[in-house]
Design a protein around this motif. Sequence first.
Motif, PDB file in Angstrom:
ATOM      1  N   UNK A 191       0.915  -1.343   0.137  1.00 12.16           N
ATOM      2  CA  UNK A 191       0.051   0.082  -0.108  1.00 12.16           C
ATOM      3  C   UNK A 191       0.943   1.259  -0.018  1.00 12.16           C
ATOM      4  N   UNK A 192       1.944   1.178   0.789  1.00 10.67           N
ATOM      5  CA  UNK A 192       2.819   2.326   0.864  1.00 10.67           C
ATOM      6  C   UNK A 192       3.439   2.674  -0.467  1.00 10.67           C
ATOM      7  N   UNK A 193       4.087   1.478  -1.009  1.00 11.47           N
ATOM      8  CA  UNK A 193       4.598   1.452  -2.283  1.00 11.47           C
ATOM      9  C   UNK A 193       3.932   2.148  -3.358  1.00 11.47           C
ATOM     10  N   UNK A 194       2.534   1.483  -3.495  1.00 15.65           N
ATOM     11  CA  UNK A 194       1.648   1.943  -4.648  1.00 15.65           C
ATOM     12  C   UNK A 194       1.194   3.309  -4.494  1.00 15.65           C
ATOM     13  N   UNK A 195       0.979   3.575  -3.281  1.00 17.00           N
ATOM     14  CA  UNK A 195       0.557   5.131  -2.883  1.00 17.00           C
ATOM     15  C   UNK A 195       1.752   6.129  -3.580  1.00 17.00           C
ATOM     16  N   UNK A 196       2.827   5.730  -2.968  1.00 21.01           N
ATOM     17  CA  UNK A 196       3.961   6.637  -3.477  1.00 21.01           C
ATOM     18  C   UNK A 196       4.268   6.574  -5.054  1.00 21.01           C
ATOM     19  N   UNK A 197       4.142   5.508  -5.754  1.00 22.85           N
ATOM     20  CA  UNK A 197       4.121   5.409  -7.078  1.00 22.85           C
ATOM     21  C   UNK A 197       3.022   6.309  -7.766  1.00 22.85           C
ATOM     22  N   UNK A 198       1.928   6.102  -7.208  1.00 24.67           N
ATOM     23  CA  UNK A 198       0.683   6.892  -7.614  1.00 24.67           C
ATOM     24  C   UNK A 198       0.871   8.502  -7.666  1.00 24.67           C
ATOM     25  N   UNK A 199       1.598   8.926  -6.670  1.00 24.57           N
ATOM     26  CA  UNK A 199       1.817  10.401  -6.231  1.00 24.57           C
ATOM     27  C   UNK A 199       2.773  10.797  -7.202  1.00 24.57           C
ATOM     28  N   UNK A 200       3.909  10.177  -7.706  1.00 23.17           N
ATOM     29  CA  UNK A 200       5.102  10.193  -8.607  1.00 23.17           C
ATOM     30  C   UNK A 200       4.110  10.341 -10.014  1.00 23.17           C
ATOM     31  N   UNK A 201       3.323   9.386 -10.184  1.00 18.92           N
ATOM     32  CA  UNK A 201       2.742   9.331 -11.456  1.00 18.92           C
ATOM     33  C   UNK A 201       1.850  10.654 -11.446  1.00 18.92           C
ATOM     34  N   UNK A 202       1.345  10.943 -10.720  1.00 13.34           N
ATOM     35  CA  UNK A 202       0.427  12.336 -10.780  1.00 13.34           C
ATOM     36  C   UNK A 202       1.411  13.564 -11.136  1.00 13.34           C
ATOM     37  N   UNK A 203       2.445  13.622 -10.383  1.00 20.21           N
ATOM     38  CA  UNK A 203       3.418  15.031 -10.580  1.00 20.21           C
ATOM     39  C   UNK A 203       3.624  14.711 -12.057  1.00 20.21           C
ATOM     40  N   UNK A 227     -11.778   5.525   0.915  1.00 19.67           N
ATOM     41  CA  UNK A 227     -12.604   6.648   0.478  1.00 19.67           C
ATOM     42  C   UNK A 227     -11.954   7.689  -0.286  1.00 19.67           C
ATOM     43  N   UNK A 228     -10.616   8.014   0.354  1.00 18.98           N
ATOM     44  CA  UNK A 228      -9.851   9.149   0.113  1.00 18.98           C
ATOM     45  C   UNK A 228      -9.071   8.836  -1.242  1.00 18.98           C
ATOM     46  N   UNK A 229      -8.621   7.563  -1.209  1.00 17.28           N
ATOM     47  CA  UNK A 229      -7.907   7.045  -2.440  1.00 17.28           C
ATOM     48  C   UNK A 229      -8.856   7.009  -3.609  1.00 17.28           C
ATOM     49  N   UNK A 230     -10.038   6.543  -3.513  1.00 15.83           N
ATOM     50  CA  UNK A 230     -11.044   6.675  -4.716  1.00 15.83           C
ATOM     51  C   UNK A 230     -11.346   8.195  -5.107  1.00 15.83           C
ATOM     52  N   UNK A 231     -11.353   9.021  -4.109  1.00 16.62           N
ATOM     53  CA  UNK A 231     -11.216  10.490  -4.341  1.00 16.62           C
ATOM     54  C   UNK A 231      -9.981  10.979  -4.905  1.00 16.62           C
ATOM     55  N   UNK A 232      -8.968  10.672  -4.515  1.00 23.87           N
ATOM     56  CA  UNK A 232      -7.759  10.829  -5.456  1.00 23.87           C
ATOM     57  C   UNK A 232      -7.456  10.752  -6.562  1.00 23.87           C
ATOM     58  N   UNK A 233      -8.016   9.402  -6.768  1.00 22.75           N
ATOM     59  CA  UNK A 233      -8.049   8.679  -8.173  1.00 22.75           C
ATOM     60  C   UNK A 233      -9.072   9.414  -9.009  1.00 22.75           C
ATOM     61  N   UNK A 234     -10.079   9.912  -8.820  1.00 21.32           N
ATOM     62  CA  UNK A 234     -11.001  10.429  -9.720  1.00 21.32           C
ATOM     63  C   UNK A 234     -10.558  12.039  -9.979  1.00 21.32           C
ATOM     64  N   UNK A 235      -9.609  12.680  -8.940  1.00 24.34           N
ATOM     65  CA  UNK A 235      -9.295  13.848  -9.015  1.00 24.34           C
ATOM     66  C   UNK A 235      -7.899  13.892  -9.484  1.00 24.34           C
ATOM     67  N   UNK A 236      -7.176  12.930  -9.333  1.00 27.67           N
ATOM     68  CA  UNK A 236      -5.741  12.893  -9.574  1.00 27.67           C
ATOM     69  C   UNK A 236      -5.193  13.815  -8.663  1.00 27.67           C
ATOM     70  N   UNK A 237      -5.500  13.845  -7.499  1.00 26.68           N
ATOM     71  CA  UNK A 237      -5.188  14.943  -6.434  1.00 26.68           C
ATOM     72  C   UNK A 237      -3.872  14.483  -5.749  1.00 26.68           C
ATOM     73  N   UNK A 238      -2.864  15.427  -5.703  1.00 31.50           N
ATOM     74  CA  UNK A 238      -1.574  15.426  -4.968  1.00 31.50           C
ATOM     75  C   UNK A 238      -1.949  15.723  -3.194  1.00 31.50           C
ATOM     76  N   UNK A 239      -3.073  16.669  -3.365  1.00 30.05           N
ATOM     77  CA  UNK A 239      -3.111  17.130  -1.894  1.00 30.05           C
ATOM     78  C   UNK A 239      -4.223  15.974  -1.196  1.00 30.05           C
ATOM     79  N   UNK A 240      -4.860  15.251  -1.733  1.00 22.20           N
ATOM     80  CA  UNK A 240      -5.383  13.970  -1.062  1.00 22.20           C
ATOM     81  C   UNK A 240      -4.408  12.964  -0.829  1.00 22.20           C
ATOM     82  N   UNK A 241      -3.504  12.789  -1.732  1.00 19.52           N
ATOM     83  CA  UNK A 241      -2.459  11.768  -1.515  1.00 19.52           C
ATOM     84  C   UNK A 241      -1.579  11.987  -0.255  1.00 19.52           C
TER      85      UNK A 241
END
Length: 124
Positions: free
Chosen positions: A30-42, A87-101
């Motif tokens: 979960x930590x690894x994929x959350x960090x990957x997602x963050x960088x992908x959004x960047x 729920x926050x992950x779903x929201x972050x995914x919909x918005x591609x939001x760095x702030x939520x991540x």
Amino acid sequence: MYSNGYNVYKNNSVNYASKEQLLLMLVEGAVKFCKIARQAIVDRDVKKAHDALTRTQDIFSELIVSLDTSVGEWAVELSRVYVFIKEKLIEANLKKSLEIIDEILPLVEDINETWKEAYSRSKR
């Protein structure tokens, strides 16, 4: 050749892991994929961000269903934290939001550290 050997090793490590070790693998993932997602959004890589956030959501879904809430109030509270994060992950995914991540990544890391500590203490 080496890739196949690595896949066999990886499959065996999952197939022969204890329940506690599987839990650690999940929260580390979960930590690894959350960090990957963050960088992908960047990097503005929408597909990679989506894939990583979906994998993180799936991990939290598994953590939610595998949690035995009959063992005490702490498990019920932990379930609520897992649901909040999902729920926050779903929201972050919909918005591609760095702030939520950035809001939930510390929680995911804390859960990882908590389960590592619990596992370590259980082995003493």
